[in-house]
Motif scaffolding. Structure first.
Motif, PDB file in Angstrom:
ATOM      1  N   ARG A 223       0.817  -1.223   0.000  1.00 48.06           N
ATOM      2  CA  ARG A 223       0.000   0.000   0.000  1.00 48.06           C
ATOM      3  C   ARG A 223       0.845   1.265   0.000  1.00 48.06           C
ATOM      4  NH1 ARG A 223      -1.600   4.347  -0.047  1.00 48.06           N
ATOM      5  NH2 ARG A 223      -3.471   5.268   0.887  1.00 48.06           N
ATOM      6  N   TRP A 224       1.934   1.288   0.790  1.00 42.26           N
ATOM      7  CA  TRP A 224       2.641   2.546   1.000  1.00 42.26           C
ATOM      8  C   TRP A 224       4.027   2.628   0.359  1.00 42.26           C
ATOM      9  CZ3 TRP A 224      -0.200   6.391   2.650  1.00 42.26           C
ATOM     10  CH2 TRP A 224      -1.348   6.112   3.400  1.00 42.26           C
ATOM     11  N   ARG A 225       4.560   1.517  -0.149  1.00 38.61           N
ATOM     12  CA  ARG A 225       5.917   1.586  -0.723  1.00 38.61           C
ATOM     13  C   ARG A 225       6.002   1.019  -2.137  1.00 38.61           C
ATOM     14  NH1 ARG A 225      10.558  -1.991   1.993  1.00 38.61           N
ATOM     15  NH2 ARG A 225       9.416  -3.571   0.785  1.00 38.61           N
ATOM     16  N   TRP A 228       0.372  -1.682  -5.560  1.00 36.17           N
ATOM     17  CA  TRP A 228      -0.409  -2.923  -5.608  1.00 36.17           C
ATOM     18  C   TRP A 228       0.130  -3.888  -6.650  1.00 36.17           C
ATOM     19  CZ3 TRP A 228      -2.932  -3.140  -1.360  1.00 36.17           C
ATOM     20  CH2 TRP A 228      -3.510  -2.002  -0.809  1.00 36.17           C
ATOM     21  N   LEU A 229       0.021  -5.170  -6.356  1.00 39.21           N
ATOM     22  CA  LEU A 229       0.575  -6.218  -7.223  1.00 39.21           C
ATOM     23  C   LEU A 229      -0.097  -6.265  -8.599  1.00 39.21           C
ATOM     24  CD1 LEU A 229       1.007  -9.153  -4.662  1.00 39.21           C
ATOM     25  CD2 LEU A 229       2.742  -7.532  -5.487  1.00 39.21           C
ATOM     26  N   ASP A 230      -1.302  -5.750  -8.709  1.00 35.63           N
ATOM     27  CA  ASP A 230      -1.993  -5.778 -10.017  1.00 35.63           C
ATOM     28  C   ASP A 230      -1.492  -4.701 -10.969  1.00 35.63           C
ATOM     29  OD1 ASP A 230      -3.000  -3.462  -8.921  1.00 35.63           O
ATOM     30  OD2 ASP A 230      -5.090  -4.123  -8.863  1.00 35.63           O
ATOM     31  N   GLY A 231      -0.516  -3.898 -10.497  1.00 30.84           N
ATOM     32  CA  GLY A 231       0.064  -2.886 -11.378  1.00 30.84           C
ATOM     33  C   GLY A 231      -0.771  -1.626 -11.537  1.00 30.84           C
ATOM     34  N   SER A 232      -1.848  -1.493 -10.766  1.00 28.87           N
ATOM     35  CA  SER A 232      -2.717  -0.351 -10.927  1.00 28.87           C
ATOM     36  C   SER A 232      -2.086   0.973 -10.489  1.00 28.87           C
ATOM     37  CB  SER A 232      -4.017  -0.572 -10.133  1.00 28.87           C
ATOM     38  OG  SER A 232      -3.721  -0.787  -8.750  1.00 28.87           O
ATOM     39  N   CYS A 233      -0.965   0.904  -9.751  1.00 28.89           N
ATOM     40  CA  CYS A 233      -0.281   2.127  -9.313  1.00 28.89           C
ATOM     41  C   CYS A 233       0.897   2.485 -10.230  1.00 28.89           C
ATOM     42  CB  CYS A 233       0.228   1.980  -7.878  1.00 28.89           C
ATOM     43  SG  CYS A 233      -1.085   1.771  -6.660  1.00 28.89           S
TER      44      CYS A 233
END
Length: 234
Positions: A223-225, A228-233
């Protein structure tokens, strides 16, 4: 001269016996008489009384057929206009539509304001909720980038930071609750993972008191570093 005049008149009468032809002959005779009176040397010719052939109708191109009754070309007909004119017309249509939408949006905003439901400003002093959201974001980000193998100085500085924050936080009862919690659950500054998990559990204890959902602390670094694993960030 008058005999010539009468002979020409009789000749034209045979050529154009119909009523419309007669009117035309009379008009031409009147013009001829006036010219004779003004200019005695005027000589009549056979062509003066002959009917002129009908002028051919002007040729029109495809674009002239694509006209409204008010005389304006159809702006949506790309094949009837050159590309430059068509593009200009399309830009005008687009700008008009954009201006209309902007006007509608402004009207809706005025309606909302008139009803007493004004949109919140972004540059106002923070209230308790916005202050809490901003503070949690800062603390979780600090924990996310804390050292995996911190030095004694780094450990001391981080511990001191939380102790000072618990005294200076600008919400008095929030600060008091903060101090009470860290007395029971001291800050764990041994590593990045330890600090991140301690802060996540502390945040969940606050959420539980406020009746908010709890966060899955196994995903705190996601969440903070790391994102997300789905690559949405990404």
């Amino acid at each position: 001269m008058w005999k010539v005049f009468i002979r020409r008149h009789s000749y034209q009468s045979k050529v154009a016996p119909n009523r419309e032809g007669a009117r035309l002959i009379i008009r031409r005779l009147q013009k001829t008489v006036l010219r004779i009176l003004r200019d005695p040397d005027f000589r009549m010719s056979k062509s003066s009384f002959q009917q002129k052939p009908a002028e051919p109708e002007p040729q029109v191109d495809g674009a002239q057929f694509n006209v409204h009754r008010n005389g304006k070309p159809d702006s949506n007909c790309r094949t009837c206009n050159d590309f430059k004119s068509w593009s200009k017309q399309q830009r005008l249509i687009s700008n008009t539509q954009a201006a209309k939408e902007k006007h509608i949006a402004a009207s809706e905003k005025l309606t909302v304001n008139a009803a007493g439901v004004a949109a919140p400003r972004e540059d106002c002093p923070l209230d308790k909720v916005r202050l809490g959201i901003s503070t949690w974001g800062l603390l979780h980000t600090m924990a996310a980038f804390y050292s995996d193998n911190p030095t004694d100085t780094e450990k001391r500085d981080m511990r001191t930071f939380f102790e000072v924050l618990s005294r200076l936080y600008p919400c008095e009862y929030c600060a008091k609750d903060f101090r009470s919690d860290i007395e029971v659950n001291p800050v764990n500054v041994n590593s990045q993972k330890d600090l991140a998990m301690w802060l996540c559990n502390f945040h969940n204890r606050v959420n539980d008191k406020l009746g908010k959902p709890l966060f899955d602390c196994s995903k705190v670094n996601e969440r903070w570093r790391d994102g997300w694993l789905d690559g949405s960030c990404d």
